[in-house]
Design a protein around this motif. Structure first.
Motif, short mmCIF file in Angstrom:
data_model
loop_
_atom_site.label_atom_id
_atom_site.label_comp_id
_atom_site.label_asym_id
_atom_site.label_seq_id
_atom_site.Cartn_x
_atom_site.Cartn_y
_atom_site.Cartn_z
N THR A 92 0.64 -1.31 -0.09
CA THR A 92 -0.12 0.23 -0.24
C THR A 92 0.90 1.24 -0.06
O THR A 92 0.62 2.43 -0.19
N THR A 96 4.38 4.99 -3.35
CA THR A 96 4.80 6.20 -2.92
C THR A 96 6.14 6.25 -2.55
O THR A 96 7.05 7.25 -2.72
N LYS A 99 8.99 5.68 -5.27
CA LYS A 99 9.05 6.62 -6.19
C LYS A 99 9.54 7.92 -5.72
O LYS A 99 10.07 8.85 -6.39
N THR A 100 9.42 8.45 -4.40
CA THR A 100 9.87 9.54 -3.91
C THR A 100 11.23 9.31 -3.73
O THR A 100 11.99 10.23 -4.08
N LEU A 102 13.39 7.64 -5.54
CA LEU A 102 13.76 7.60 -6.62
C LEU A 102 13.87 9.05 -7.38
O LEU A 102 14.89 9.72 -8.13
N ALA A 103 12.90 9.92 -7.10
CA ALA A 103 12.72 11.31 -7.42
C ALA A 103 13.83 12.09 -6.95
O ALA A 103 14.35 12.99 -7.61
#
Lengths: 437, 298
Positions: A92, A96, A99-100, A102-103
């Protein structure tokens, strides 16, 4: 003056304590990393060196560590220069969190999932083509291949079909259905005898979506006419309403025939399993991950599985695909060690170790075949024809939001709060907003 | 410590002001800065596919909230949830507190029993009630209803009923907790007031209306405001009991904010929804405090 000094010292002490707590890592120096407790994958771990120190490689995935235990043991044995740190993150929160990271140019060195056209365009993933192209079957790599370049290695497939209680089928003299009409006839026999034909936890939107997508796969997406649907839908060149409305209208027959009822919107999947294993229901759509649960709840149960059926005939389809594809973080500072891990994974031995804790699926690595447990004998024809596919894998970044929206809207159809047209329109509308993000 | 020690000649003592700085810095770093950032980002096109080249887009995100029906559903559900749970929890907690403030043998035990549900995480409560409400043959409540000849009720699967079924679990969980706050307030009321009222011929109901209720005003203010705010923020119990379904029947502001803002990667839109949410909470809390104050003055 003394008071002022005391104040300043107190403040410094307080600030130091607080800031120490805020630090990204307060672990002591590890002899393995040879560095001051910095995390791997965040520009901290070092490549193998001449001192013999291990290289820390961080791998993140949404399945618990037990599902990787054999593979982790193999890595420890075969790659003595690598210290693999497995990081479980609940599904879940997984997207998020990763991705955070990786960004921010950080994140694990090996990433499970999240390889799609957007993350690839953003440069998050390393091109694996040179070292892995051709090793895996295209059916597994197609959804992690962009502009001809491979960015992920697909692992043992998952699938779902329809489990059935062999004893109940025998009791009423029923044979395994091979078409949807035969399925409906079987269901009617059970209804006439006061047994629920199929247990389903429609409270879970994902379950509702998978029930429909199984039919859509048989009637459109898995046919010659619909084989390009997923890509066209991802690009905005096709809509669900245009392509899948007949399939959803057919699916509503489950409701009209009393196989699925509104009551099932109040059922969790676990509760549906209770109905199936207690013999109150004769069938249950799911996959091998529940086999142990079935055996625990009813050790004497005689279970088989047949493929999901449709109106177009054929061998039927299993809803499924690569369980996860592992990619390498383009910003990893230990890429070579990460490649070594993926290379080990891409051997028959590596595949076997992964499969040990994920039994039931098949390997996408060429030349590797796992023996299928006998419960799946009735689904063999579908497997042989390669009829294992999960359409949302072809929807790119639309995948998860559309799975949720479609599932929710199918719940609304079951509850009588939406028509099939409205359900698919709603999914199309959401897809459009996601494409125009 | 008296206020005079903090001030010299009406100005804040520098020593104390300096000691406040670390706390202020943390507050600024972890609340003020993120809050201001959220406000700024709510006017941009920040998303997961556009994490770097962020541009200002004016009121676009705010307008989008009002264009889509689902967000209006979320706002409506949140208001219904917060209002009903505030009314029911407090309407149950006050009489419970009054009843358990009397001297009888099992008083301590009963107080613990009523307080007990508050100890559990909403996720556990969700799991528990999911089984209790289940429409399967193993669902406890529906088994009971069947035993007395009433048909099954599809508590969580009926779109018209699901939100109220969720509210009920929260009334069950939090009435006991608020009862404890009311009990603390009740124990500060001088018993002589009741004795005097009794001598003047006042009955129990009149004593409750004219003595207990007005003197409970501080606890009523606290409990109604905190329950209302936590009701407006509701997410965890929705997530564990219905995940916003069936369909979108039980979506709330926060469940949609999490889904759209984080799950779907519309970060700027999520920020706008968050800012709007803060406005709604602020407005409702202000109106509620005014209402309670007016009631107190009356």
């Amino acid at each position: 003056m003394k008071k002022m000094m005391f104040t300043v010292v107190s403040m410094l002490l307080a600030a130091t304590t607080v800031l120490a707590g805020c630090g990204s890592n307060n672990q002591p120096a590890s002899p393995d990393t040879g560095q001051n407790g910095q995390e791997a994958g965040t520009g901290s771990s070092k490549e193998p060196n001449e001192t013999g120190a291990k290289t820390k490689v961080r791998l993140s995935y949404w399945n618990k560590e037990e599902s990787m235990a054999s593979l982790l043991a193999l890595i420890e044995e075969k790659l003595p220069n690598v210290d693999l740190e497995y990081q479980f993150i609940d599904a879940t929160q997984y997207d998020t969190i990763i991705k955070t990271q990786l960004a921010a140019g950080e994140g694990p060195d090996i990433v499970g999932g999240l390889i799609d056209d957007t993350t690839v365009k953003l440069g998050y993933f390393e091109d694996l083509t040179d070292r892995f192209a051709g090793k895996y079957h295209d059916s597994g790599t197609s959804y992690v291949t962009f502009e001809g370049k491979l960015y992920g290695l697909p692992q043992a497939s998952w699938f779902n079909g329809v489990y059935y209680n062999k004893d109940l089928f025998a009791q009423y003299g029923l044979t395994v259905p091979t078409t949807l009409d035969e399925y409906f006839a079987v269901a009617q026999t059970f209804l006439d005898n006061g047994i629920k034909p199929q247990a389903i936890g429609l409270k879970n939107a994902n379950v509702a979506m998978q029930s429909f997508i199984a039919l859509a796969l048989n009637d459109h997406i898995g046919t010659a006419e619909g084989k390009d649907f997923d890509e066209a839908f991802r690009k905005g060149e096709a809509t669900m309403k245009e392509a899948l409305l007949p399939a959803l209208q057919t699916w509503t027959q489950y409701l009209e025939r009393g196989i699925f009822t509104m009551d099932m919107l109040g059922l969790e999947e676990e509760q549906a399993i209770d109905e199936f294993t207690s013999g109150k229901a004769a069938m249950f759509q799911s996959g091998p991950w529940y086999m142990d649960t079935f055996k625990q709840k009813n050790p004497n149960m005689n279970i088989g599985m047949f493929p999901n059926l449709g109106t177009k005939g054929g061998a039927g389809w299993m809803v499924g695909g690569p369980g996860v594809a592992f990619g390498i973080n383009a910003k990893s500072k230990v890429k070579e060690a990460a490649f070594e891990v993926l290379e080990l994974l891409s051997t028959p031995e590596g595949q076997q170790a992964y499969w040990e804790d994920n039994k039931g699926g098949s390997s996408y690595l060429k030349g590797v075949v796992f023996e299928m447990p006998e419960e799946y004998a009735d689904a063999q024809a579908a497997f042989e024809q390669g009829n294992v596919y999960f359409p949302p894998n072809g929807w790119g970044t639309l995948r998860n939001p559309i799975i949720d929206e479609l599932g929710k809207m199918i719940q609304a159809v079951v509850g009588g709060h939406a028509t099939p047209e409205q359900a698919l329109e709603s999914a199309d509308k959401k897809a459009e907003s996601l494409r125009n993000k | 410590m008296g206020l005079t020690k903090w001030k010299m000649n009406g100005r804040l003592e520098p020593t104390y002001a300096l000691l406040l700085l670390p706390a202020l810095a943390i507050y600024g770093l972890f609340f003020i800065y993120p809050a201001l950032s959220t406000f700024v980002y709510s006017f941009t096109n920040w998303s997961d596919i556009n994490p770097r080249d962020v541009e200002f887009v004016g009121w676009k995100n705010y307008k989008a909230i009002f264009r889509e029906e689902i967000y209006m559903t979320g706002i409506r559900n949140t208001l219904v949830y917060a209002l009903i749970s505030t009314l029911l929890i407090n309407a149950l907690a006050i009489p419970l507190a009054v009843a358990l403030n009397r001297g009888f043998k099992t008083r301590a035990l009963l107080r613990s029993v009523f307080f007990l549900p508050a100890v559990f995480s909403p996720l556990i409560i969700g799991f528990l009630w999911s089984y209790l409400y289940s429409t399967s043959d193993f669902g406890l409540i529906n088994q009971g209803l069947a035993a007395i000849g009433i048909g099954k009720i599809n508590f969580l699967g009926d779109a018209d009923l699901a939100l109220y079924a969720v509210i009920f679990t929260q009334v069950w969980q939090w009435a006991g907790y608020n009862m404890v706050i009311y009990l603390a307030n009740l124990q500060s009321i001088n018993p002589e007031y009741y004795e005097a009222a009794q001598l003047d011929g006042a009955g129990p109901l009149q004593s409750f209306r004219s003595i207990t209720l007005p003197l409970l005003a501080p606890a009523i203010t606290f409990c109604t405001v905190t329950v209302m705010i936590s009701g407006l923020k509701v997410f965890d119990i929705i997530y564990s009991l219905t995940s916003g379904g069936p369909g979108h029947a039980t979506e709330t502001i926060v469940s949609l904010m999490v889904k759209k803002g984080l799950g779907e990667g519309f970060y700027a839109f999520g920020s706008a929804f968050g800012i709007l949410f803060v406005g709604i909470v602020g407005l409702i809390t202000y109106l509620q405090l005014r209402l309670v104050r007016l009631w107190g003055e009356r």
